[in-house]
Design a protein around this motif. Structure first.
Motif, PDB file in Angstrom:
ATOM      1  N   GLU A 113      10.599  -9.900  12.638  1.00  0.00           N
ATOM      2  CA  GLU A 113      10.494  -8.502  13.028  1.00  0.00           C
ATOM      3  C   GLU A 113      11.649  -7.710  12.436  1.00  0.00           C
ATOM      4  O   GLU A 113      12.754  -8.232  12.267  1.00  0.00           O
ATOM      5  CB  GLU A 113      10.531  -8.401  14.567  1.00  0.00           C
ATOM      6  N   VAL A 114      11.384  -6.447  12.122  1.00  0.00           N
ATOM      7  CA  VAL A 114      12.431  -5.491  11.768  1.00  0.00           C
ATOM      8  C   VAL A 114      12.196  -4.237  12.597  1.00  0.00           C
ATOM      9  O   VAL A 114      11.092  -4.001  13.087  1.00  0.00           O
ATOM     10  CB  VAL A 114      12.451  -5.131  10.262  1.00  0.00           C
ATOM     11  N   VAL A 115      13.242  -3.445  12.741  1.00  0.00           N
ATOM     12  CA  VAL A 115      13.126  -2.144  13.399  1.00  0.00           C
ATOM     13  C   VAL A 115      13.324  -1.090  12.325  1.00  0.00           C
ATOM     14  O   VAL A 115      14.364  -1.048  11.660  1.00  0.00           O
ATOM     15  CB  VAL A 115      14.161  -1.984  14.533  1.00  0.00           C
ATOM     16  N   GLN A 116      12.311  -0.267  12.126  1.00  0.00           N
ATOM     17  CA  GLN A 116      12.380   0.781  11.114  1.00  0.00           C
ATOM     18  C   GLN A 116      13.224   1.949  11.620  1.00  0.00           C
ATOM     19  O   GLN A 116      13.513   2.056  12.808  1.00  0.00           O
ATOM     20  CB  GLN A 116      10.971   1.245  10.736  1.00  0.00           C
ATOM     21  N   VAL A 152       9.267   0.693   2.161  1.00  0.00           N
ATOM     22  CA  VAL A 152      10.031   1.283   3.265  1.00  0.00           C
ATOM     23  C   VAL A 152      11.299   0.439   3.429  1.00  0.00           C
ATOM     24  O   VAL A 152      11.248  -0.794   3.447  1.00  0.00           O
ATOM     25  CB  VAL A 152       9.186   1.258   4.562  1.00  0.00           C
ATOM     26  N   THR A 153      12.440   1.086   3.541  1.00  0.00           N
ATOM     27  CA  THR A 153      13.737   0.418   3.494  1.00  0.00           C
ATOM     28  C   THR A 153      13.830  -0.812   4.396  1.00  0.00           C
ATOM     29  O   THR A 153      14.215  -1.888   3.940  1.00  0.00           O
ATOM     30  CB  THR A 153      14.859   1.415   3.852  1.00  0.00           C
ATOM     31  N   ALA A 154      13.483  -0.682   5.666  1.00  0.00           N
ATOM     32  CA  ALA A 154      13.611  -1.811   6.596  1.00  0.00           C
ATOM     33  C   ALA A 154      12.699  -2.969   6.212  1.00  0.00           C
ATOM     34  O   ALA A 154      13.024  -4.132   6.464  1.00  0.00           O
ATOM     35  CB  ALA A 154      13.313  -1.364   8.026  1.00  0.00           C
ATOM     36  N   GLN A 155      11.563  -2.674   5.585  1.00  0.00           N
ATOM     37  CA  GLN A 155      10.607  -3.725   5.224  1.00  0.00           C
ATOM     38  C   GLN A 155      11.082  -4.573   4.053  1.00  0.00           C
ATOM     39  O   GLN A 155      10.533  -5.648   3.806  1.00  0.00           O
ATOM     40  CB  GLN A 155       9.231  -3.121   4.937  1.00  0.00           C
ATOM     41  N   ALA A 156      12.105  -4.153   3.336  1.00  0.00           N
ATOM     42  CA  ALA A 156      12.647  -4.973   2.243  1.00  0.00           C
ATOM     43  C   ALA A 156      13.126  -6.320   2.788  1.00  0.00           C
ATOM     44  O   ALA A 156      13.107  -7.323   2.067  1.00  0.00           O
ATOM     45  CB  ALA A 156      13.771  -4.240   1.533  1.00  0.00           C
ATOM     46  N   ARG A 157      13.508  -6.359   4.048  1.00  0.00           N
ATOM     47  CA  ARG A 157      13.938  -7.636   4.643  1.00  0.00           C
ATOM     48  C   ARG A 157      12.805  -8.659   4.655  1.00  0.00           C
ATOM     49  O   ARG A 157      13.048  -9.857   4.545  1.00  0.00           O
ATOM     50  CB  ARG A 157      14.495  -7.411   6.047  1.00  0.00           C
ATOM     51  N   ASN A 200       7.434   8.105  -4.131  1.00  0.00           N
ATOM     52  CA  ASN A 200       7.223   6.729  -4.566  1.00  0.00           C
ATOM     53  C   ASN A 200       8.197   5.812  -3.835  1.00  0.00           C
ATOM     54  O   ASN A 200       7.776   4.947  -3.062  1.00  0.00           O
ATOM     55  CB  ASN A 200       7.356   6.599  -6.080  1.00  0.00           C
ATOM     56  N   ALA A 201       9.477   5.996  -4.032  1.00  0.00           N
ATOM     57  CA  ALA A 201      10.467   5.159  -3.357  1.00  0.00           C
ATOM     58  C   ALA A 201      10.381   5.380  -1.848  1.00  0.00           C
ATOM     59  O   ALA A 201      10.387   6.514  -1.376  1.00  0.00           O
ATOM     60  CB  ALA A 201      11.874   5.484  -3.856  1.00  0.00           C
ATOM     61  N   GLY A 202      10.240   4.294  -1.116  1.00  0.00           N
ATOM     62  CA  GLY A 202      10.150   4.370   0.339  1.00  0.00           C
ATOM     63  C   GLY A 202       8.779   4.759   0.864  1.00  0.00           C
ATOM     64  O   GLY A 202       8.608   4.933   2.070  1.00  0.00           O
ATOM     65  N   GLY A 233       0.828  -1.195   0.000  1.00  0.00           N
ATOM     66  CA  GLY A 233       0.000   0.000   0.000  1.00  0.00           C
ATOM     67  C   GLY A 233       0.866   1.250   0.000  1.00  0.00           C
ATOM     68  O   GLY A 233       1.898   1.298   0.667  1.00  0.00           O
ATOM     69  N   HIS A 234       0.428   2.258  -0.744  1.00  0.00           N
ATOM     70  CA  HIS A 234       1.104   3.552  -0.763  1.00  0.00           C
ATOM     71  C   HIS A 234       0.545   4.381   0.388  1.00  0.00           C
ATOM     72  O   HIS A 234      -0.664   4.572   0.498  1.00  0.00           O
ATOM     73  CB  HIS A 234       0.871   4.269  -2.097  1.00  0.00           C
ATOM     74  N   MET A 235       1.431   4.877   1.245  1.00  0.00           N
ATOM     75  CA  MET A 235       0.989   5.608   2.428  1.00  0.00           C
ATOM     76  C   MET A 235       0.247   6.877   2.041  1.00  0.00           C
ATOM     77  O   MET A 235       0.671   7.610   1.154  1.00  0.00           O
ATOM     78  CB  MET A 235       2.180   5.915   3.330  1.00  0.00           C
ATOM     79  N   GLY A 236      -0.881   7.097   2.710  1.00  0.00           N
ATOM     80  CA  GLY A 236      -1.722   8.253   2.421  1.00  0.00           C
ATOM     81  C   GLY A 236      -1.276   9.492   3.175  1.00  0.00           C
ATOM     82  O   GLY A 236      -0.419   9.439   4.053  1.00  0.00           O
TER      83      GLY A 236
END
Length: 157
Positions: free
Chosen positions: A79-82, A140-145, A36-38, A25-28
């Motif tokens: 789990e990841v830490v953003q 989101v960068t951390a979520q790529a994991r 777009n990126a991130g 989902g694209h954050m509102g």
């Protein structure tokens, strides 16, 4: 000591003739409107101490997309830490849905900032299917994991 903020989410995935795709989902809201990126995320949300993370992930899927969480066995992706310090726990569930059916939840915030006026914005202003490589470019960068862990889990199966 500051309380740890925790979120839980569901990463819906499907297998296609060209590979695995995930629903992001694209954050509102105005901050993300031209990004777009991130700016794409796993549908997720915060939960408190009295709620189990898996229950929160399913609840947040419904709240953010307006559709019930898909049935099926969950694949824990950990789990990841953003970068902001939020701890995010995600499960992947195989399924399919038409992004056109999504009716996102909304949130209120003062906008424009300092105006004293409150405006409502969608939690996610759109959702889309992405192949894993394309998803890594926008999530989101951390979520790529989570994408890497999903690919590993599916390769093991």
């Amino acid at each position: 000591m500051a309380e740890i903020r925790r979120s839980a989410g569901l990463l819906l995935f499907r297998r296609t003739g060209t590979g695995t795709e995930v629903l992001l989902g694209h954050m509102g809201g105005p901050f993300w409107a031209r990004r777009n990126a991130g700016a794409w995320t796993v549908p997720k949300g915060e939960y408190g101490e009295g709620e189990a993370p898996w229950d929160a992930a399913r609840r947040e899927f419904r709240e953010e997309l307006g559709l019930p969480a898909p049935p099926g066995p969950p694949l824990p992706l950990g789990e990841v830490v953003q970068s902001g310090g939020k701890h995010v726990t995600v499960w992947a569930v195989e399924g399919d849905l038409d992004p056109a059916l999504v009716v996102p939840g909304t949130f209120a915030m003062e906008w424009p900032r300092g105006s004293g006026r409150t405006a409502r914005f969608p939690e996610l202003d759109r959702v889309a299917w992405f192949g894993l490589a394309a998803a890594r470019e926008v999530v989101v960068t951390a979520q790529a994991r989570f994408l890497d862990r999903l690919a590993d889990r599916l390769a093991e199966a």
